[in-house]
Structure formats: C-alpha cells, structure tokens
Design an enzyme around this catalytic site. Structure first.
Site, PDB file in Angstrom:
ATOM      1  N   SER A 164     -55.070  17.201  67.298  1.00 45.59           N
ATOM      2  CA  SER A 164     -55.412  16.098  68.481  1.00 45.59           C
ATOM      3  C   SER A 164     -54.733  14.821  68.134  1.00 45.59           C
ATOM      4  O   SER A 164     -53.410  14.903  68.399  1.00 45.59           O
ATOM      5  CB  SER A 164     -56.813  15.792  68.203  1.00 45.59           C
ATOM      6  N   THR A 165     -55.215  13.608  67.794  1.00 46.52           N
ATOM      7  CA  THR A 165     -54.625  12.483  67.658  1.00 46.52           C
ATOM      8  C   THR A 165     -53.298  12.570  66.638  1.00 46.52           C
ATOM      9  O   THR A 165     -53.484  12.983  65.440  1.00 46.52           O
ATOM     10  CB  THR A 165     -55.574  11.185  67.169  1.00 46.52           C
ATOM     11  N   HIS A 191     -55.450  18.703  71.799  1.00 47.08           N
ATOM     12  CA  HIS A 191     -56.524  17.973  72.705  1.00 47.08           C
ATOM     13  C   HIS A 191     -55.491  17.366  73.583  1.00 47.08           C
ATOM     14  O   HIS A 191     -54.820  16.272  73.322  1.00 47.08           O
ATOM     15  CB  HIS A 191     -57.443  17.120  71.961  1.00 47.08           C
ATOM     16  N   MET A 284     -58.868  13.350  65.431  1.00 48.75           N
ATOM     17  CA  MET A 284     -59.941  12.687  65.411  1.00 48.75           C
ATOM     18  C   MET A 284     -60.885  13.626  65.559  1.00 48.75           C
ATOM     19  O   MET A 284     -60.919  14.748  66.018  1.00 48.75           O
ATOM     20  CB  MET A 284     -60.319  11.628  66.644  1.00 48.75           C
ATOM     21  N   ASP A 287     -63.529  18.739  65.360  1.00 51.11           N
ATOM     22  CA  ASP A 287     -63.194  20.284  65.981  1.00 51.11           C
ATOM     23  C   ASP A 287     -62.367  21.017  65.108  1.00 51.11           C
ATOM     24  O   ASP A 287     -61.305  20.586  64.461  1.00 51.11           O
ATOM     25  CB  ASP A 287     -62.436  19.681  67.184  1.00 51.11           C
TER      26      ASP A 287
END
Length: 346
Positions: A164-165, A191, A284, A287
């Site tokens: 993600s991030t 993401h 973040m 997940d």
C-alpha cells in the site's frame, strides 16, 4: 514544501499538514520555478525535506521541475500529486520513473475532496514516512539475502505480494531482483485507484524481471508471469480443472480497500493449499493479516518488509507482531530470497 498553482489547494493542504505537530510547511509556491528558487534561497533550518509537487502547473510544470529539484543538495524527497484520470495515472508513473518517491492522488469532490479522512491519513503517512527514510544513512553495501533457500521450506506454487503506502517503489525494487523466467506464478495487490494500476503494471513490466500485466477476468496463473490486481476490483484465484484462473470481484471493500490483500490470499489458499507464499510490503493498516493467518494455518509461509525500509510499517508490522513472518528484510533482500527459493522456469 507545497507546490501547487491553486492558492486554495495550497492553503487547504497547508492546514491539513500542519494539523500534525510533527510537520512544518516551510514554503508554499505556485509553480516549479518558484519551488527551485525557494530551495536555493532557504536557510539550512528552513530547507524542505519533502516537496509535494503538483504535476500540472503554468510557467514550469511538475515534470519539468522534478529532475531539477532532485539535483538540489541536500536532495529532497518528492511526492507528486495528480488527478484521478488516465492522464494523471500516466503522468504519475512517468514521475516515479524520473525519480519521484511516491504519489498522492487528488481526491474528487464526490469523495469529500481534501477533507476526506482517508486522504488526510494517506498524505500524512507518506510525508512523515518518506521524511524518516530520507534521514536514514544509505546502506554501505547491497542488502544480503534474507536466508539460505534451504532454510525456507518447500518451493511454493504461488506467490502473492501485498502493498500500500510506499508500495510502487518497494514493488519496483523487489521485481528488479527476480529472474525473467521465475518458476512460479505471482500476483500483486497494491492499494491503488482504478486506472493507476494499469500504468503501474506497465512500469513494472519494463524492469527486466518477470512479465507483469494488469489482471483480466479469466487470466490463467502460470510460471513466469505476474498479475496485478486492477483498481477497485478484488482479485480471486479459482481452480478450473488442471489450471487456476483469476477472477475479478466487485464484492464490498475489505479493510476499507478494494482491491484488498486478504481475499486474494484466501482464494490462493483455496486453490493451492499449503503451497502459498505471502509477501507483505510497506503500507498503512493491517490488510493481509487475516490472509496471512489463513496461509499459515494451511502450512504456507509469510514474509514481511522490515521496519527500517518501510515508509509505513503498518501492514508488514501487523504480520511481524502476530508472529507470522518467517522472514523480514528490505524489498531487495526479499526479492533475492524469492529468486533463490523459486528459481527459474526450465
């Protein structure tokens, strides 16, 4: 530093960033030329560590300014801001290839605009995470492999990478270390909004590792290929005779995300049982945690990016704290470990 041609956006972003006591906006400028001037004339205590750079501006746009900003010493981290459009996605990937560290998609009015709490959380995490990484000394030598292949168990039949991030750069660092003809099929869940994932797949496909493509409904998992979950769709694996096919799902978001890592991992366990390896990179939230539990319960393995190299140690940290990560390392080290474990297709 904030660099955006809209004074309204600069003001709103400035308030948002400085709502965090750990962030101080040292300059607000309206185009790339002003950003360069501000960097050149700033005192050492007011020199920007992170530049939030709009890509579409008059006088000097973000793509023109980006390589010039990156030549300044000490070199700042650049996070580009772009529209949620196909054009914006293409510009974002071009900026990442040109040296930008990350991106932030500008939220639309329908989603709450700059007041969207998800946007606020993502922006603050990226600014603080990249500033922290910038302050770390560069490693004196390339990272070593995480462990010897013999220590990692059986060769998996499928690998899932979740991120993600900070994920685009971590994914690029990992994929570069993989052989073109890696002997197992792989999927990536990043993401990312719809439209951006196709551009990310094209970017990863140019790095010399396995072939990478955005997944389409009905694609068959096969060795030497990496399929990337498309934005706004979950990616699910399903056995069909003697093969495993991928299917796209518009089921509700999980962990506030679609695509999410958890449903992909659950489906891979259903298709391959214990022969699944999950690799969770920077991001973040948590997940991937439930999915990695399913992998571990089936007898498979989970690896996690280490804290020191993560922009945000949320997703990999959740795996590590739960005792599920049999290996931890940088994206480069994890890529080397994958290459050593999975080998090349004959």
């Amino acid at each position: 530093m904030l660099c955006d041609d809209s004074s309204t956006v600069r003001s709103a972003l400035g308030r948002l960033l400085e709502s965090d006591p750990g962030i101080h906006v040292v300059a607000r400028v309206g185009d790339g030329a002003q950003a360069l001037a501000a960097l050149d004339h700033a005192s050492p205590s007011e020199r920007a560590e992170v530049v939030l750079l709009d890509l579409e501006m008059p006088v000097m746009d973000g793509m023109t300014a980006l390589p010039l900003i990156l030549k300044r010493e000490p070199r700042p981290v650049v996070i580009v801001a772009s529209a949620l459009t196909q054009r914006g996605a293409g510009a974002t990937m071009a900026a990442l290839r040109a040296g930008a560290s990350d991106y932030i998609p500008k939220p639309g009015a329908a989603g709450g605009g700059l007041a969207d709490p998800h946007f606020r959380g993502e922006l603050l995490a990226k600014v603080k995470g990249w500033a922290r990484l910038r302050q770390q000394p560069a490693p004196a030598r390339p990272p070593a492999a995480v462990a010897r292949p013999a220590q990692r168990g059986a060769v998996p039949k499928a690998v899932c990478i979740g991120s993600s991030t900070g994920g685009p750069q971590a994914l690029a660092a990992l994929v570069r270390r993989l052989p073109r003809q890696i002997a197992v099929p792989m999927v990536i869940v990043q993401h990312m909004p719809a439209g951006f994932t196709a551009m990310l797949a094209q970017h990863l496909d140019t790095l010399g590792g396995p072939r990478v493509a955005e997944a389409r409904d009905g694609d068959v998992l096969e060795a030497g290929r990496i399929f990337l979950a498309p934005g706004d769709r979950h990616l699910l694996a399903k056995p069909e005779g003697d093969r495993v096919a991928l299917h796209l799902s518009d089921a509700p978001p999980e962990n506030f995300c679609r695509p999410a890592v958890d449903p992909t991992l659950r489906s891979l366990v259903g298709a391959y049982g214990r022969a699944v390896l999950a690799v969770i990179l920077t991001g973040m939230g948590h997940d991937g945690l439930a999915g990695c539990r399913a992998v571990a319960e089936a007898g498979g393995l989970a690896w996690a990016q280490d804290e020191a190299s993560s922009v945000v140690w949320g997703m990999p940290g959740a795996i590590a704290r739960a005792g599920l990560a049999s290996e931890q390392g940088t994206p480069e080290a994890l890529g080397d470990a994958l290459a050593g474990l999975c080998g090349r297709r004959p």
